[in-house]
Design an enzyme around this catalytic site. Structure first.
Site, PDB file in Angstrom:
ATOM      1  N   HIS A 168       0.910  -1.309  -0.041  1.00  0.00           N
ATOM      2  CA  HIS A 168      -0.148  -0.033   0.092  1.00  0.00           C
ATOM      3  C   HIS A 168       0.921   1.337   0.041  1.00  0.00           C
ATOM      4  O   HIS A 168       1.351   1.633   1.106  1.00  0.00           O
ATOM      5  CB  HIS A 168      -0.797  -0.004   1.200  1.00  0.00           C
ATOM      6  CG  HIS A 168      -2.057   0.937   1.288  1.00  0.00           C
ATOM      7  ND1 HIS A 168      -3.289   0.746   1.661  1.00  0.00           N
ATOM      8  CD2 HIS A 168      -2.107   2.253   0.926  1.00  0.00           C
ATOM      9  CE1 HIS A 168      -3.871   1.862   1.438  1.00  0.00           C
ATOM     10  NE2 HIS A 168      -3.455   2.824   1.060  1.00  0.00           N
TER      11      HIS A 168
ATOM     12  N   HIS B  81       0.983   4.975  -2.224  1.00  0.00           N
ATOM     13  CA  HIS B  81       0.638   5.837  -3.288  1.00  0.00           C
ATOM     14  C   HIS B  81       1.505   6.545  -4.163  1.00  0.00           C
ATOM     15  O   HIS B  81       2.418   7.323  -3.320  1.00  0.00           O
ATOM     16  CB  HIS B  81      -0.625   7.048  -2.770  1.00  0.00           C
ATOM     17  CG  HIS B  81      -1.614   6.285  -2.242  1.00  0.00           C
ATOM     18  ND1 HIS B  81      -2.939   6.285  -2.741  1.00  0.00           N
ATOM     19  CD2 HIS B  81      -1.828   5.467  -1.051  1.00  0.00           C
ATOM     20  CE1 HIS B  81      -3.852   5.869  -2.170  1.00  0.00           C
ATOM     21  NE2 HIS B  81      -3.294   5.427  -0.839  1.00  0.00           N
TER      22      HIS B  81
ATOM     23  N   GLU C 142     -11.354   4.291   7.519  1.00  0.00           N
ATOM     24  CA  GLU C 142     -10.540   5.297   8.002  1.00  0.00           C
ATOM     25  C   GLU C 142     -11.014   6.645   8.544  1.00  0.00           C
ATOM     26  O   GLU C 142     -10.618   7.575   8.970  1.00  0.00           O
ATOM     27  CB  GLU C 142      -9.930   6.026   6.716  1.00  0.00           C
ATOM     28  CG  GLU C 142      -8.487   5.399   6.098  1.00  0.00           C
ATOM     29  CD  GLU C 142      -7.850   5.864   5.184  1.00  0.00           C
ATOM     30  OE1 GLU C 142      -6.735   6.780   5.562  1.00  0.00           O
ATOM     31  OE2 GLU C 142      -8.200   5.970   4.059  1.00  0.00           O
TER      32      GLU C 142
ATOM     33  N   ASP D 290       1.611   3.931   3.038  1.00  0.00           N
ATOM     34  CA  ASP D 290       0.534   4.626   2.587  1.00  0.00           C
ATOM     35  C   ASP D 290       1.175   5.929   1.438  1.00  0.00           C
ATOM     36  O   ASP D 290       0.984   5.614   0.474  1.00  0.00           O
ATOM     37  CB  ASP D 290      -0.367   5.379   3.659  1.00  0.00           C
ATOM     38  CG  ASP D 290      -1.697   5.611   3.155  1.00  0.00           C
ATOM     39  OD1 ASP D 290      -2.224   5.241   2.000  1.00  0.00           O
ATOM     40  OD2 ASP D 290      -2.416   6.310   3.858  1.00  0.00           O
TER      41      ASP D 290
END
Ligand SMILES: O=c1[nH]cnc2c1ncn2[C@@H]1O[C@H](CO)[C@@H](O)[C@H]1O
Ligand SMILES: [Zn+2]
Length: 339
Positions: A15, A17, A202, A279
């Site tokens: 994970h 981005h 989240e 992330d």
């Protein structure tokens, strides 16, 4: 283990981005390509591309991404960005990484939804040829976009699956666009044969996690809101759902208002398949090594735990079984000295 040992350990990341993980030097190069002025000092630039320390929620955190989006509108820019993030991961001994991005955020120029992905894949290939790492792409639908837009994106990209692109995701504004709203696009992606992971939990909303699992999504990003939901945790375990934990990001978005609201302990105790992720390296000002250090400090995570989490990631990776076996063998070698 000291920082150098954590750095040297083999790692995997499911994970990460693309747009939230560009190095400052890459951001400078990309800005130069479109003649966009940037502050001269790295400290000042960092202020613009990192989430504010006083973010109140996910929506606040996501505003930071607006800064980078205009830089990622050409083939060359997306290639360079993908290369940059893989290079950073390889430098901290990540052996396997899946890098996600939203094609819909890279079509303000001439690129189509699939050309954007092809450019990212090209950048990954260039990096894989140069560094000791396997890197694959995921395409993100965005929760706040109309279902038809996300469906168009998945249709445009489905043919690339298996060819550098390995799956899809849904990211973005979860509080206002719950899983139920995105369900038609989730079903389209599934019908197209796109393996899915999915951001959920989240915004203090366990229902969004439960619904994604009910739809058969095998991996959940974050899943923070399950921390005090034993029935949901049981469901996660029974369905063998893999959880992509992102600690620093959760503390910043207040998905977890304290360590007690972070689901690591509860998921680990239940035997869930957890994985450790950044992330967003730049937006969250972290690295995978730093995340490992935090787990070690806060939760007394051991080398044996880290190996287990890495093997969990390989099991859930969207790649072939022989490719997984090669990576498992590598990880066993990496950890042998520390067990
Ligand atoms: O933690 C997160 N939760 C939800 N969405 C996110 C998170 N981090 C990044 N993005 C969103 O995903 C897009 C594609 O990479 C980013 O532009 C950002 O809007
Ligand atoms: Zn994310």
């Amino acid at each position: 283990m000291d920082f150098d040992t954590l750095h040297a350990l083999g790692k995997t990341e499911l994970h990460c981005h693309l747009d939230g993980s560009l190095s400052l030097s890459c951001i400078r190069q990309l800005a130069k390509m479109i003649n966009r002025p940037l502050p001269a000092s790295d400290d000042a630039l960092r202020q613009l591309v990192q989430a504010p320390t006083n973010s109140e929620n996910l929506a606040d955190y996501l505003k930071t991404f607006d800064f980078v989006a205009p830089l990622l509108q050409t083939k060359k820019a997306l290639q360079m960005a993908a290369f940059d993030v893989v290079a950073q991961a390889a430098a901290e001994n990540v052996r396997y990484i899946e890098i996600r991005f939203a094609p819909a955020f890279s079509i303000s120029g001439d690129l189509s939804l699939s050309e954007a992905t092809e450019a990212v894949i090209e950048g990954l290939h260039q990096a894989v040829n140069q560094f000791d790492i396997v890197a694959k792409a995921l395409v993100c639908g965005m929760r706040q976009l109309p279902n038809v837009d996300n469906q168009t994106m998945f249709r445009a990209n489905a043919a690339l699956v298996g060819n550098g692109l390995v799956g899809g995701d849904f990211a973005g504004n979860e509080a206002d666009f719950p899983t139920s709203v995105c369900t038609p696009a989730i079903k389209t992606a599934q019908a197209l044969g796109v393996p899915l992971t999915f951001h959920a939990g989240e915004c203090h909303c366990p229902q969004n996690i439960a619904e994604a699992i009910f739809l058969g999504v095998p991996r959940i990003g974050h899943a923070t809101a399950c921390f005090d939901q034993p029935d949901l945790i049981q469901k996660i375990v029974q369905t063998h759902t893999t959880i992509e934990l992102c600690l620093t990001s959760n503390l910043q978005t207040k998905a977890a208002r304290s360590l007690d609201e972070f689901p690591y302990r509860a998921l680990k105790a239940a035997g869930a398949a957890i994985t450790i992720n950044t992330d967003n390296r730049t937006v969250s000002n972290t690295t995978l090594t730093h995340e490992y250090e935090l787990y070690q400090t806060y939760f007394k995570t051991t080398a044996a735990d880290f190996l287990t989490f890495n093997l969990n990631a390989i099991n859930a990776a969207f790649i072939s079984e022989p490719a997984k076996q090669t990576l498992r063998d590598r990880l066993h070698q990496d950890y042998a000295a520390y067990l």
